[in-house]
Design a protein around this motif. Structure first.
Motif, mmCIF file in Angstrom:
data_model
loop_
_atom_site.group_PDB
_atom_site.id
_atom_site.type_symbol
_atom_site.label_atom_id
_atom_site.label_comp_id
_atom_site.label_asym_id
_atom_site.label_seq_id
_atom_site.Cartn_x
_atom_site.Cartn_y
_atom_site.Cartn_z
ATOM 1 N N LYS B 15 69.690 -65.448 12.642
ATOM 2 C CA LYS B 15 70.366 -64.811 13.783
ATOM 3 C C LYS B 15 71.206 -65.874 14.469
ATOM 4 N N VAL B 17 74.227 -66.627 17.477
ATOM 5 C CA VAL B 17 75.054 -66.138 18.589
ATOM 6 C C VAL B 17 76.372 -66.923 18.557
ATOM 7 N N PHE B 19 79.708 -67.774 20.658
ATOM 8 C CA PHE B 19 80.469 -67.689 21.905
ATOM 9 C C PHE B 19 81.941 -67.877 21.567
ATOM 10 N N VAL B 43 76.319 -62.910 12.820
ATOM 11 C CA VAL B 43 76.763 -63.528 14.077
ATOM 12 C C VAL B 43 76.988 -62.460 15.150
ATOM 13 N N ASN B 44 76.270 -62.609 16.239
ATOM 14 C CA ASN B 44 76.427 -61.706 17.375
ATOM 15 C C ASN B 44 77.383 -62.344 18.373
ATOM 16 N N VAL B 45 78.460 -61.654 18.613
ATOM 17 C CA VAL B 45 79.525 -62.258 19.417
ATOM 18 C C VAL B 45 79.316 -62.021 20.915
ATOM 19 N N ALA B 62 70.185 -68.780 24.191
ATOM 20 C CA ALA B 62 70.279 -68.116 22.886
ATOM 21 C C ALA B 62 69.093 -68.514 22.009
ATOM 22 N N ALA B 67 67.660 -66.921 18.721
ATOM 23 C CA ALA B 67 68.727 -67.316 17.796
ATOM 24 C C ALA B 67 68.279 -68.518 16.955
#
Lengths: 656, 158
Positions: B15, B17, B19, B43-45, B62, B67
């Motif tokens: 996981k 994150v 930025f 990737v979680n934006v 995160a 993450a």
């Protein structure tokens, strides 16, 4: 809190890859989500109507829209919210098209990724505050510094719309550099004839009453911000009444004091009371008190006595004055000057007689210059040959690395002007590079090249040129040697150095006064070299003409007009200045007064209240980047819409 | 929902994150979307206006929220919409790496890089590399326990 989630299929762009059912299942149990609704195309008229009606019916506290990139339709949906009576900042968009549907092959994985993104938005949106655009009073007045081509064009353009302009000029006359020239490139147009209609328009035209001209004046302090600047302007005394004097020049002819005439680069003398040059506007003389006999204690009154209008025109009691003006915007147009050729000592500037800079040569060619336009050496001889040295201090890492783009044109112009004045005089062009970009510029080069008396010789490095007075005057009083090629010496009676354009004297000081920045070369730094070359990095301060970058008159005029455009567009008379709400703000309780934020802010938006010992954010100047927020060691700086709480919540949400 | 941290071996899906600054790298990610090339969904934006807004606490947050890696993407040097926020972000990232290293968190789990609005392919490459790097490192076993964002503690993840 009631949060509504809207899911847009985007035709089939999203629904092909993201299964709304799976998303809805993954969101189940998420606190505060009151409903999940699907629409086929939210940005269509029907979609927007659906959203608007649904907001009115559901009355949610916050909404999340999962659709395309916010770069595409965030503004669209914000307008829908406003129309539906909901604060537009109470919405968060989720990008499930560009960053999910279009880039994920597997439907299961895409749907799961979309769900994580939406969870982040749901968590985040709870922390959104209803933000309002603020508006403040502003002044539509404009301050322009520098009355050269750029400043004049800007002043006239703004005044023509009925706006008030204060035009501050350091010298006693308006017109800038080109008003001192006889002819301008590329078509050898008479410079005064070209400029005088503009100058007359400024001084006596239909809109002249909108333009306040302060000559012999400098801005010494600027406070405030876009829309509300306050300038302190220092006026040096002229000792003559600008409004009553008729400019007959009687006073000048009786003055007993001669001093070097700086307006002709010291090539001749002027009187202690003088005009900058014949035809200078405003057509009113000034007294140079450093030279006047009165400053030495003598009671000379010759100028006053000679005045046909009597007493009260010459003002011996005139004194320095600081005047204050308020304005919404500032246009800086202070021009450029020449690179000091003395920094390349072997070129003989100031040491070998009849070695001139291009500005000095302009005056020698001018009918208002030291010789009345007669081209003669200091000893009064008609030159048989003239050498024009291009690229002085240009394209050279030991001096200035850039090409100013105008010096070659000046040199070609000199070639033709010399040919017109002295038909048999030989001309040597010594150049490192020749440039003539543009639709008119090649013409002048071609003409110069066609001059049968002209020779073009290339040199590799200016450091290898040596200019000395010739012992044997045969064939010319000056000898120009290229030390790399001993035999290739050239003899001439005059040498004209064409140096690079550099920032005008005191540009650094003015930068400090205005709070603007300078670039690597010391020119006023633009916000963006291509998109915003006439905006400085301080909001509301514009930079036009050669103070921004070396340029010609046409470019300076265009930049003056561009700056006027920004002003007229941004400051509308009778309107208020709207402030975007996404800015930083200070929690004074937590601020320790360390000033870290002030040092970081690229927009000078943060000031320090010395009394409270707290930082203060100016919402007009703040652009909302949040760099100060991340830096504040006390957590006192807050970023509207991008609060720590909201971002922490979003991080938790996307990882949930 | 895919739980992954205890997935030993081949099943581990990191996981991450990301930025992304609004003006360059977020636009670069949209550009990648426009080209419709598939890339790993890990990737979680989280969008920020400027990479200069990325508080080191966001990165720690995160990790504490699960993450395995953090990606900070900025405008290229000289291109920052806010003039110099990307330099600040770069400086903070260097400083942060020292803190992370001291606590045994590998530098590779926190990557700072530049992606312009036109560099869709570069976005995909940086992102894919990051996912593969973190996949090779395995799940983050350190956890950052923090209820108070101003005092972060790093402990073993349970």
């Amino acid at each position: 809190m009631k949060i509504g989630v809207y899911f847009c299929n985007c035709g089939s762009n999203i629904s092909d890859k993201v299964d709304s059912q799976q998303v809805q299942q993954e969101l189940e149990g998420l606190a505060d989500v009151a409903y999940f609704k699907i629409n086929d195309l939210m940005c269509s008229d029907d979609g927007k109507q659906f959203l608007s009606d649904d907001i009115a019916a559901e009355m949610p506290d916050r909404i999340v829209i999962a659709a395309c990139s916010p770069r595409e339709h965030e503004n669209t949906f914000m307008r829908v919210l406003s129309g539906a009576g909901m604060n537009p900042y109470l919405m968060q968009m989720v990008n499930i098209r560009e960053q999910v549907a279009w880039v994920t092959d597997d439907v299961g994985k895409a749907s799961s990724k979309a769900a994580h993104f939406i969870k982040g938005a749901v968590k985040r949106v709870g922390f959104h505050k209803p933000l309002e655009k603020k508006s403040i009073e502003m002044s539509a007045y404009v301050l322009i510094i520098g009355a050269g081509p750029a400043g004049l064009k800007a002043a006239l353009s703004i005044a023509e719309t009925g706006r008030k302009v204060t035009l501050v000029e350091k010298s006693p006359a308006v017109g800038g550099q080109p008003v001192l020239y006889e002819e301008v490139f590329p078509n050898l147009e008479c410079a005064p004839c070209m400029l005088e209609p503009i100058l007359n328009e400024i001084l006596h035209g239909e809109h002249a009453e909108n333009i306040e001209i302060l000559t012999m004046s400098e801005v010494v302090e600027l406070t405030g911000f876009y829309g509300n600047f306050i300038a302190q302007i220092k006026k040096t005394p002229r000792y003559a009444d600008l409004h009553q004097c008729i400019g007959c020049g009687e006073c000048v002819s009786v003055c007993p004091v001669d001093v070097k005439n700086e307006f002709n680069n010291g090539l001749d003398d002027r009187k202690a009371i003088s005009l900058s040059f014949a035809g200078a506007l405003p057509n009113v003389p000034f007294i140079d008190m450093t030279a006047c006999l009165r400053a030495k204690g003598e009671d000379c009154r010759l100028c006053e006595q000679s005045c046909p209008l009597g007493e009260g025109i010459i003002l011996y009691d005139d004194a320095e004055e600081i005047v204050e003006r308020r304005m919404g915007a500032v246009i800086v147009a202070v021009g450029a000057s020449l690179y000091d050729a003395g920094l390349i000592p072997k070129l003989g500037a100031g040491t070998v007689p009849d070695v001139y800079t291009s500005f000095e040569f302009e005056r020698l060619l001018s009918s208002t210059g030291p010789t009345g336009g007669q081209l003669v050496t200091r000893s009064g001889k008609v030159p048989e040959s003239i050498a024009l040295i291009h690229c002085v201090g240009s394209l050279d890492s030991n001096h200035k690395e850039y090409c100013s783009g105008v010096c070659c044109q000046s040199a070609f112009k000199f070639n033709l002007m010399v040919e017109h004045k002295l038909h048999d005089t030989h001309i040597h062009h010594l150049y490192k590079e020749l440039v003539y970009p543009g639709k008119e510029e090649f013409f002048l080069y071609k003409r110069a090249k066609e001059n049968p008396n002209a020779v073009f010789t290339r040199y590799r490095n200016i450091a290898s040129l040596e200019i000395t007075a010739a012992e044997d005057k045969e064939g010319g009083s000056i000898i120009i040697k290229n030390t790399l090629y001993e035999k290739a010496a050239i003899k001439a009676d005059m040498v004209v150095l064409c140096p690079a354009l550099v920032p005008a004297k005191d540009t650094g000081k003015l930068n400090e006064v205005l709070g603007t920045t300078s670039d690597t070369y010391g020119f006023f730094e633009e916000l963006h070299g291509r998109l915003d070359s006439v905006r400085s990095k301080v909001r509301g301060i514009y930079i036009a003409g050669a103070c921004q970058s070396p340029m010609n008159i046409a470019q300076a005029m265009t930049q003056g007009m561009a700056a006027a455009g920004y002003v007229l567009n941004g400051l509308v008379e009778g309107k208020q200045l709207e402030i975007e709400p996404i800015t930083a703000s200070v929690d004074e309780e937590r601020c320790s007064g360390c000033k870290v934020c002030m040092l970081l802010c690229p927009y000078r938006a943060i000031s320090f209240d010395a009394e409270k010992r707290k930082s203060h954010v100016n919402e007009v100047l703040c652009q909302g980047c949040g760099t100060c927020v991340a830096a504040c060691p006390a957590g006192a700086m807050n970023s509207n819409h991008f609060t720590n709480e909201a971002i922490f919540a979003e991080i938790e949400g996307v990882l949930a | 929902m895919s739980d992954n941290n205890n997935g030993a071996g081949g099943g581990f899906e990191p996981k991450i994150v990301g930025f992304l600054c609004n003006w360059c790298s977020y636009a670069g990610a949209d550009k990648a979307g426009g080209s419709q090339k598939s890339y790993p969904p890990n990737v979680n934006v989280v969008k920020v206006m400027c990479s200069g807004r990325v508080d080191p606490q966001f990165v720690l947050k995160a990790y504490s929220a699960g993450a395995d890696g953090v990606l900070i993407l900025a405008c290229h040097p000289g291109d920052c919409h806010y003039k110099e926020g990307n330099y600040r972000a770069m400086q903070r990232h260097r400083m942060l790496l020292r803190v992370l290293n001291q606590h045994g968190i590998e530098s590779e789990r926190c990557r700072f890089d530049y992606v312009s609005a036109g560099e869709g392919d570069r976005f995909i490459n940086v992102l894919t590399e990051m996912v593969e790097t973190v996949r090779a490192l395995g799940p983050l076993t350190k956890a950052i326990i923090s209820d108070n964002p101003n005092s972060n503690m790093i402990e073993e993840r349970s």
